[in-house]
Write an enzyme that holds these catalytic residues in place. Structure first.
Site, short mmCIF file in Angstrom:
data_model
loop_
_atom_site.label_atom_id
_atom_site.label_comp_id
_atom_site.label_asym_id
_atom_site.label_seq_id
_atom_site.Cartn_x
_atom_site.Cartn_y
_atom_site.Cartn_z
N HIS A 122 0.61 -1.56 -0.11
CA HIS A 122 -0.29 0.26 -0.57
C HIS A 122 1.22 1.68 -0.28
O HIS A 122 0.49 1.72 -0.72
CB HIS A 122 -0.96 0.15 1.44
CG HIS A 122 -1.92 -1.14 0.98
ND1 HIS A 122 -1.98 -1.78 2.84
CD2 HIS A 122 -3.14 -1.38 0.80
CE1 HIS A 122 -2.76 -2.70 1.74
NE2 HIS A 122 -3.55 -2.47 1.01
N GLN B 202 -18.41 -6.22 -2.39
CA GLN B 202 -17.46 -7.31 -2.65
C GLN B 202 -17.35 -8.85 -2.07
O GLN B 202 -16.24 -9.73 -2.94
CB GLN B 202 -16.12 -6.45 -2.97
CG GLN B 202 -15.33 -6.30 -2.24
CD GLN B 202 -14.19 -5.50 -3.08
OE1 GLN B 202 -14.86 -4.29 -2.34
NE2 GLN B 202 -12.97 -6.17 -2.23
N GLN C 53 -1.00 -4.59 -8.65
CA GLN C 53 -1.45 -5.60 -9.80
C GLN C 53 -0.91 -7.02 -8.99
O GLN C 53 -1.34 -7.84 -10.09
CB GLN C 53 0.24 -5.65 -10.78
CG GLN C 53 0.33 -4.39 -11.23
CD GLN C 53 1.00 -4.41 -11.95
OE1 GLN C 53 1.88 -4.76 -12.55
NE2 GLN C 53 0.85 -3.36 -13.92
N SER D 45 0.59 -8.90 1.65
CA SER D 45 -1.29 -9.02 1.79
C SER D 45 -2.21 -8.83 2.90
O SER D 45 -1.54 -9.21 3.85
CB SER D 45 -1.98 -10.02 0.89
OG SER D 45 -3.52 -10.16 1.38
N SER D 46 -2.61 -8.47 3.05
CA SER D 46 -3.07 -7.67 4.61
C SER D 46 -3.46 -9.33 5.20
O SER D 46 -3.65 -9.45 6.14
CB SER D 46 -4.95 -6.76 4.38
OG SER D 46 -4.17 -5.67 4.04
#
Length: 283
Positions: free
Chosen positions: A37, A61, A148, A185-186
């Site tokens: 991020h 989502q 990406q 990634s979180s």
């Protein structure tokens, strides 16, 4: 840095900037920031006069049984990290302010949304496209910056803004990885210590596929078989959601590699569903 929670407030601020000719950038996020991020924010800061970061865990989502409730949240931590990157505005709306009780309008790109992640998450990209459209309409940026790691998401959003004539440039930025290759990634926080040791093999399997391609192999099934064999030996706790070799723009699967080609995957490791991808041919 200013923190704004009301949609009308961010829209009014962005209307003023646009009227004054200010070059703005939007970085849409769901929060729980990491170096990936930060790299998106840093790029936005480098190319724009004003940087807006949206922080919104978008319920639209997530499907039934997914990790909406468990998704990590820490506004204070995220705000400090965003401010350190020179962000001008952190937009952190409430779900009820973006989705009214009688909300009935959705944005979809069926041609690109029904493959890859869409196979197991059939309503996911409808939620993504709808919230991104809302964010673009509220902030009216010149550019919007996405990572990406979710290649399909970037492709879907690019097609959406093209088809709807939304005047924004969608910028995709490279995956940021841990030293052992795991894509940041979180959701990596879900991994146990043992799972964390196995997870980098997702990336290593894709790297093997690229090495095979560079040695001359052009049959997609042969390459995927080699990757799966590697995972079977080195990632015993992993469960493949999908592994595909596609055209990077159309996302159409390819049988033989002849031009720019992407290998993309989603693998479940414990409670974490992890995405990764790698270009096999082309940049």
């Amino acid at each position: 840095m200013q923190i704004i929670t009301e949609p009308q407030t961010i829209q009014q601020a962005c209307l003023r900037w646009r009227a004054d000719g200010v070059h703005t950038a939007l970085v849409p996020t769901m929060g729980y920031y990491h170096a990936g991020h930060e790299s998106l924010m840093a790029h936005a800061r480098a190319v724009s006069e004003k940087v807006i970061v949206s922080l919104f865990v978008n319920p639209a989502q997530f499907g039934p049984g997914e990790d909406f409730a468990a998704y990590p949240r820490d506004l204070e931590r995220d705000a400090a990290m965003a401010e350190a990157q020179g962000v001008d505005v952190l937009f952190a709306p409430k779900a009820e302010d973006l989705y009214k009780k009688d909300h009935a309008t959705w944005v979809e790109v069926p041609a690109l949304s029904q493959t890859m992640c869409g196979l197991s998450r059939p309503t996911h990209f409808r939620g993504v496209c709808t919230v991104v459209t809302k964010l673009l309409m509220l902030t009216m940026p010149r550019i919007a910056v996405f990572g990406q790691k979710d290649w399909q998401q970037v492709a879907v959003i690019r097609r959406m803004v093209r088809d709807l004539n939304i005047p924004v440039d969608i910028v995709g930025r490279p995956i940021v990885r841990e030293p052992d290759g795991l894509a940041m990634s979180s959701r990596n926080i879900y991994l146990t210590a043992e799972e964390r040791l196995q997870a980098p093999h997702i990336h290593h399997g894709l790297a093997l596929g690229r090495a095979i391609t560079q040695s001359g192999e052009r049959d997609a099934e042969t390459i995927k078989t080699a990757i799966r064999r590697y995972w079977a030996q080195n990632l015993p706790g992993g469960e493949e959601d999908y592994l595909t070799i596609v055209d990077p723009v159309s996302l159409e699967p390819v049988d033989r590699l002849t031009g720019a080609t992407l290998c993309a995957t989603a693998v479940r490791v414990g409670q974490a569903r992890l995405l990764d991808n790698m270009m096999l041919l082309g940049d």
